[in-house]
Design a protein around this motif. Structure first.
Motif, short mmCIF file in Angstrom:
data_model
loop_
_atom_site.label_atom_id
_atom_site.label_comp_id
_atom_site.label_asym_id
_atom_site.label_seq_id
_atom_site.Cartn_x
_atom_site.Cartn_y
_atom_site.Cartn_z
N GLN A 194 29.58 17.27 11.28
CA GLN A 194 30.87 16.76 11.76
C GLN A 194 30.82 16.50 13.27
O GLN A 194 31.66 16.96 14.03
N ALA A 195 29.82 15.76 13.67
CA ALA A 195 29.57 15.48 15.08
C ALA A 195 29.94 14.06 15.45
O ALA A 195 29.41 13.50 16.40
N HIS A 196 30.86 13.47 14.71
CA HIS A 196 31.23 12.08 14.95
C HIS A 196 32.01 11.88 16.25
O HIS A 196 32.12 10.77 16.74
N ALA A 197 32.53 12.95 16.84
CA ALA A 197 33.25 12.83 18.10
C ALA A 197 32.30 12.83 19.30
O ALA A 197 32.70 12.46 20.39
N LYS A 198 31.08 13.25 19.09
CA LYS A 198 30.10 13.29 20.18
C LYS A 198 29.48 11.92 20.39
O LYS A 198 29.57 11.04 19.54
N TRP A 231 0.87 -1.17 0.00
CA TRP A 231 0.00 0.00 0.00
C TRP A 231 0.91 1.23 0.00
O TRP A 231 1.99 1.22 0.60
N TYR A 232 0.50 2.30 -0.66
CA TYR A 232 1.38 3.46 -0.82
C TYR A 232 1.89 4.03 0.51
O TYR A 232 3.03 4.49 0.59
N LEU A 233 1.09 3.99 1.57
CA LEU A 233 1.58 4.50 2.85
C LEU A 233 2.62 3.59 3.47
O LEU A 233 3.60 4.06 4.04
N ALA A 234 2.44 2.28 3.33
CA ALA A 234 3.45 1.34 3.83
C ALA A 234 4.75 1.52 3.06
O ALA A 234 5.85 1.49 3.63
N GLY A 235 4.65 1.71 1.75
CA GLY A 235 5.83 1.96 0.94
C GLY A 235 6.50 3.27 1.33
O GLY A 235 7.73 3.35 1.41
N SER A 236 5.71 4.29 1.59
CA SER A 236 6.24 5.57 2.00
C SER A 236 6.97 5.48 3.33
O SER A 236 8.05 6.04 3.51
N ILE A 237 6.40 4.77 4.27
CA ILE A 237 7.03 4.58 5.58
C ILE A 237 8.34 3.82 5.44
O ILE A 237 9.36 4.18 6.05
N THR A 238 8.36 2.78 4.61
CA THR A 238 9.58 2.01 4.37
C THR A 238 10.66 2.90 3.76
O THR A 238 11.83 2.86 4.17
N GLY A 239 10.28 3.71 2.80
CA GLY A 239 11.23 4.63 2.19
C GLY A 239 11.73 5.67 3.17
O GLY A 239 12.92 5.99 3.20
N THR A 240 10.84 6.19 3.99
CA THR A 240 11.22 7.19 4.99
C THR A 240 12.21 6.61 5.99
O THR A 240 13.17 7.28 6.38
N LEU A 241 12.01 5.39 6.40
CA LEU A 241 12.95 4.72 7.30
C LEU A 241 14.33 4.61 6.65
O LEU A 241 15.34 4.95 7.27
N THR A 242 14.37 4.16 5.42
CA THR A 242 15.64 4.03 4.70
C THR A 242 16.33 5.39 4.57
O THR A 242 17.53 5.52 4.86
N GLY A 243 15.59 6.39 4.13
CA GLY A 243 16.16 7.72 4.00
C GLY A 243 16.64 8.29 5.32
O GLY A 243 17.66 8.98 5.38
N GLY A 244 15.92 7.99 6.39
CA GLY A 244 16.31 8.47 7.72
C GLY A 244 17.65 7.92 8.17
O GLY A 244 18.48 8.65 8.73
N VAL A 245 17.89 6.65 7.93
CA VAL A 245 19.17 6.04 8.31
C VAL A 245 20.31 6.68 7.51
O VAL A 245 21.36 7.04 8.07
N ILE A 246 20.11 6.84 6.23
CA ILE A 246 21.12 7.45 5.38
C ILE A 246 21.37 8.90 5.79
O ILE A 246 22.51 9.35 5.91
N ASN A 247 20.30 9.64 6.04
CA ASN A 247 20.41 11.04 6.43
C ASN A 247 21.17 11.20 7.75
O ASN A 247 22.02 12.07 7.88
N PHE A 248 20.89 10.35 8.71
CA PHE A 248 21.60 10.41 10.00
C PHE A 248 23.09 10.22 9.79
O PHE A 248 23.91 10.98 10.30
N TYR A 249 23.45 9.21 9.04
CA TYR A 249 24.87 8.91 8.83
C TYR A 249 25.60 10.07 8.15
O TYR A 249 26.68 10.49 8.59
N ILE A 250 25.01 10.58 7.08
CA ILE A 250 25.66 11.67 6.34
C ILE A 250 25.72 12.94 7.20
O ILE A 250 26.75 13.62 7.25
N ASN A 251 24.64 13.26 7.89
CA ASN A 251 24.62 14.47 8.71
C ASN A 251 25.61 14.40 9.86
O ASN A 251 26.30 15.37 10.15
N ARG A 252 25.67 13.27 10.50
CA ARG A 252 26.58 13.12 11.63
C ARG A 252 28.03 13.25 11.20
O ARG A 252 28.84 13.89 11.87
N ASN A 253 28.36 12.64 10.08
CA ASN A 253 29.76 12.58 9.67
C ASN A 253 30.22 13.69 8.74
O ASN A 253 31.40 14.04 8.74
N TRP A 254 29.32 14.26 7.97
CA TRP A 254 29.74 15.25 6.98
C TRP A 254 29.15 16.64 7.24
O TRP A 254 29.89 17.62 7.31
N VAL A 255 27.85 16.72 7.40
CA VAL A 255 27.21 18.03 7.53
C VAL A 255 27.58 18.71 8.85
O VAL A 255 28.06 19.84 8.86
#
Length: 125
Positions: free
Chosen positions: A58-62, A32-56
């Motif tokens: 630069q909070a990898h020391a915290k 269902w489109y909402l289940a697909g959207s939630i799955t995509g949002t979860l995937t994007g969230g993991v990727i966004n956290f990693y990139i933001n922490r390490n690149w945007v």
């Protein structure tokens, strides 16, 4: 200002993964489109956290643990806003679910995600 543009680049990368997973979940796996959207949002969230922490931000020391806890809190709000918006625009205004997701993602990304990540999760002054 550079940090804002880096955050937008990170958001675009995470959104690309989010949208690809959403499309695959709906079109290939028949979710269902909402289940697909939630799955995509979860995937994007993991990727966004990693990139933001390490690149945007630069909070990898915290402390990773507290950043993850804070991110989950903010991400839950993001998920609620995004899912509600997609549902409302798709169900009541009959927009295509991907167009709904795009419109809501841009709005939430600029008005909520960046501010919460900068001020609460990664605490950049």
């Amino acid at each position: 200002m550079l940090r804002f543009f880096k955050a937008q680049a990170s958001s675009l990368m995470a959104s690309a993964a989010d949208f690809l997973v959403t499309l695959a979940a709906v079109k290939l796996f028949g979710l269902w489109y909402l289940a697909g959207s939630i799955t995509g949002t979860l995937t994007g969230g993991v990727i966004n956290f990693y990139i933001n922490r390490n690149w945007v931000f630069q909070a990898h020391a915290k402390a990773l643990r507290w950043q993850v806890v804070k991110y989950i809190i903010v991400w839950t709000g993001n998920l609620a806003l995004l899912t509600s918006g997609v549902y409302l625009l798709t169900h009541f205004y009959h927009l295509n679910y991907m167009l709904s997701k795009l419109l809501v993602s841009v709005t939430v990304g600029i008005s909520y995600n960046y501010i919460m990540q900068k001020q609460f999760i990664f605490s950049v002054k």
